[in-house]
Scaffold this motif. Structure first.
Motif, mmCIF file in Angstrom:
data_model
loop_
_atom_site.group_PDB
_atom_site.id
_atom_site.type_symbol
_atom_site.label_atom_id
_atom_site.label_comp_id
_atom_site.label_asym_id
_atom_site.label_seq_id
_atom_site.Cartn_x
_atom_site.Cartn_y
_atom_site.Cartn_z
ATOM 1 N N ARG A 168 -5.178 11.763 -4.294
ATOM 2 C CA ARG A 168 -5.981 11.393 -3.129
ATOM 3 C C ARG A 168 -5.976 9.875 -3.002
ATOM 4 N NH1 ARG A 168 -11.273 9.967 -3.171
ATOM 5 N NH2 ARG A 168 -11.508 10.830 -5.273
ATOM 6 N N PRO A 169 -5.379 9.345 -1.932
ATOM 7 C CA PRO A 169 -5.326 7.887 -1.784
ATOM 8 C C PRO A 169 -6.719 7.276 -1.721
ATOM 9 C CG PRO A 169 -3.848 8.965 -0.220
ATOM 10 C CD PRO A 169 -4.696 10.042 -0.828
ATOM 11 N N TRP A 193 1.847 6.730 -6.962
ATOM 12 C CA TRP A 193 0.822 7.557 -7.598
ATOM 13 C C TRP A 193 0.869 8.996 -7.103
ATOM 14 C CZ3 TRP A 193 -0.966 6.342 -12.009
ATOM 15 C CH2 TRP A 193 -1.092 5.006 -12.374
ATOM 16 N N SER A 194 1.380 9.213 -5.906
ATOM 17 C CA SER A 194 1.510 10.596 -5.421
ATOM 18 C C SER A 194 2.533 11.376 -6.227
ATOM 19 C CB SER A 194 1.888 10.615 -3.939
ATOM 20 O OG SER A 194 3.240 10.215 -3.751
ATOM 21 N N TYR A 243 -5.676 -0.949 -7.404
ATOM 22 C CA TYR A 243 -5.427 0.491 -7.263
ATOM 23 C C TYR A 243 -5.511 1.174 -8.625
ATOM 24 C CZ TYR A 243 -4.145 3.919 -3.734
ATOM 25 O OH TYR A 243 -4.172 4.928 -2.809
ATOM 26 N N ILE A 270 0.836 -1.204 0.000
ATOM 27 C CA ILE A 270 0.000 0.000 0.000
ATOM 28 C C ILE A 270 0.869 1.251 0.000
ATOM 29 C CG2 ILE A 270 -1.676 1.346 1.330
ATOM 30 C CD1 ILE A 270 -2.798 -1.351 2.330
ATOM 31 N N ARG A 271 1.899 1.263 0.851
ATOM 32 C CA ARG A 271 2.767 2.450 0.926
ATOM 33 C C ARG A 271 3.495 2.697 -0.389
ATOM 34 N NH1 ARG A 271 4.157 0.289 6.028
ATOM 35 N NH2 ARG A 271 6.212 -0.334 5.249
ATOM 36 N N THR A 327 2.620 1.695 -3.414
ATOM 37 C CA THR A 327 1.664 2.082 -4.452
ATOM 38 C C THR A 327 1.211 3.522 -4.276
ATOM 39 O OG1 THR A 327 0.903 -0.226 -4.566
ATOM 40 C CG2 THR A 327 -0.513 1.456 -5.556
ATOM 41 N N GLU A 328 0.893 3.908 -3.061
ATOM 42 C CA GLU A 328 0.443 5.277 -2.819
ATOM 43 C C GLU A 328 1.561 6.281 -3.071
ATOM 44 O OE1 GLU A 328 -1.239 5.316 1.093
ATOM 45 O OE2 GLU A 328 -3.159 4.484 0.387
ATOM 46 N N HIS A 329 2.789 5.919 -2.699
ATOM 47 C CA HIS A 329 3.911 6.817 -2.972
ATOM 48 C C HIS A 329 4.088 6.993 -4.475
ATOM 49 C CE1 HIS A 329 7.826 8.744 -2.806
ATOM 50 N NE2 HIS A 329 8.302 7.806 -3.614
#
Length: 214
Positions: free
Chosen positions: A52-53, A44-45, A114, A37-38, A40-42
């Motif tokens: 927005r996660p 796309w950020s 995601y 999760i971390r 993937t979110e990093h």
């Protein structure tokens, strides 16, 4: 809105820093989910301004325990639900595959789902489900490939062949029409989409609107 499901029945490769689960390491699976999760979110950020996660990542243990609107999410599955903006995954099934096949499962699993959340955020809606699914495969490939190139993930020898074998095994059967509702793509199409993103990044993930190549 259609429920976007992965229908993935086997896992694929091994990654670092995530570790395989063992009997003396019961937290391995949940820990690697959090790492995935971390990462993937990093990723796309860094790609979307004002990113927005996804609101929630929900594990479930029974068929129909989690609903997407009025539609139950089945066992042995994972799905992104635009109603509520969440990803749900069958925890028992996912952990079983993780234990048997390796910890990379969670990176592809969450990367694909995601990807559907990213489509929702960008307003991407293809007429046929196959394009939604192949693009989500490409997004997952881009996330993993780019994260390796930036050092957020490390690839081990032999992983790419394992990855190709895993992707090839989860394609649609040969007699399924590409235009059928719920089609995800043939083994060759899914493999090509994932590795297009893996090798070229997001530039490979804009798909045509005509019939996909055989």
């Amino acid at each position: 809105m259609r429920l976007r499901c992965l229908f993935l029945a086997c896992a694929i490769l091994a990654w670092l820093p995530a570790r395989p689960a063992h009997a003396d390491d019961p937290a391995g699976f949940s820990s690697d989910v959090n790492v995935a999760i971390r990462v993937t979110e990093h990723y796309w950020s860094t790609k979307i301004v004002g990113f927005r996660p996804i609101s929630r990542i929900i594990p479930y243990t029974a068929d129909g325990e989690v609903l997407c609107g009025l539609q139950p999410i089945p066992a042995q599955n994972a799905a992104y639900c635009p109603i509520g903006d969440f990803i749900a995954y069958d925890a028992h099934w996912s952990e079983q595959v993780y234990d048997e096949m390796g910890d990379a499962f969670v990176f592809y699993l969450l990367g694909h789902e995601y990807g559907h959340g990213i489509q929702q955020r960008l307003g991407i809606q293809y007429t046929f489900t196959i394009y939604q699914e192949l693009q989500a495969d490409c997004f997952a490939g881009a996330m993993i490939g780019d994260s390796i190139r930036t050092g957020d993930l490390t690839l081990e020898t032999g992983d790419l062949q394992e990855l190709k074998a895993g992707l090839f095994s989860v394609g649609d059967p040969p007699d399924e029409p590409w235009f059928q509702e719920g089609a995800h793509g043939s083994p060759a199409q899914r493999t090509a989409s994932f590795f297009g993103g893996y090798d070229q990044g997001l530039t490979a993930c804009d798909l045509p609107t005509s019939a996909p190549p055989a």
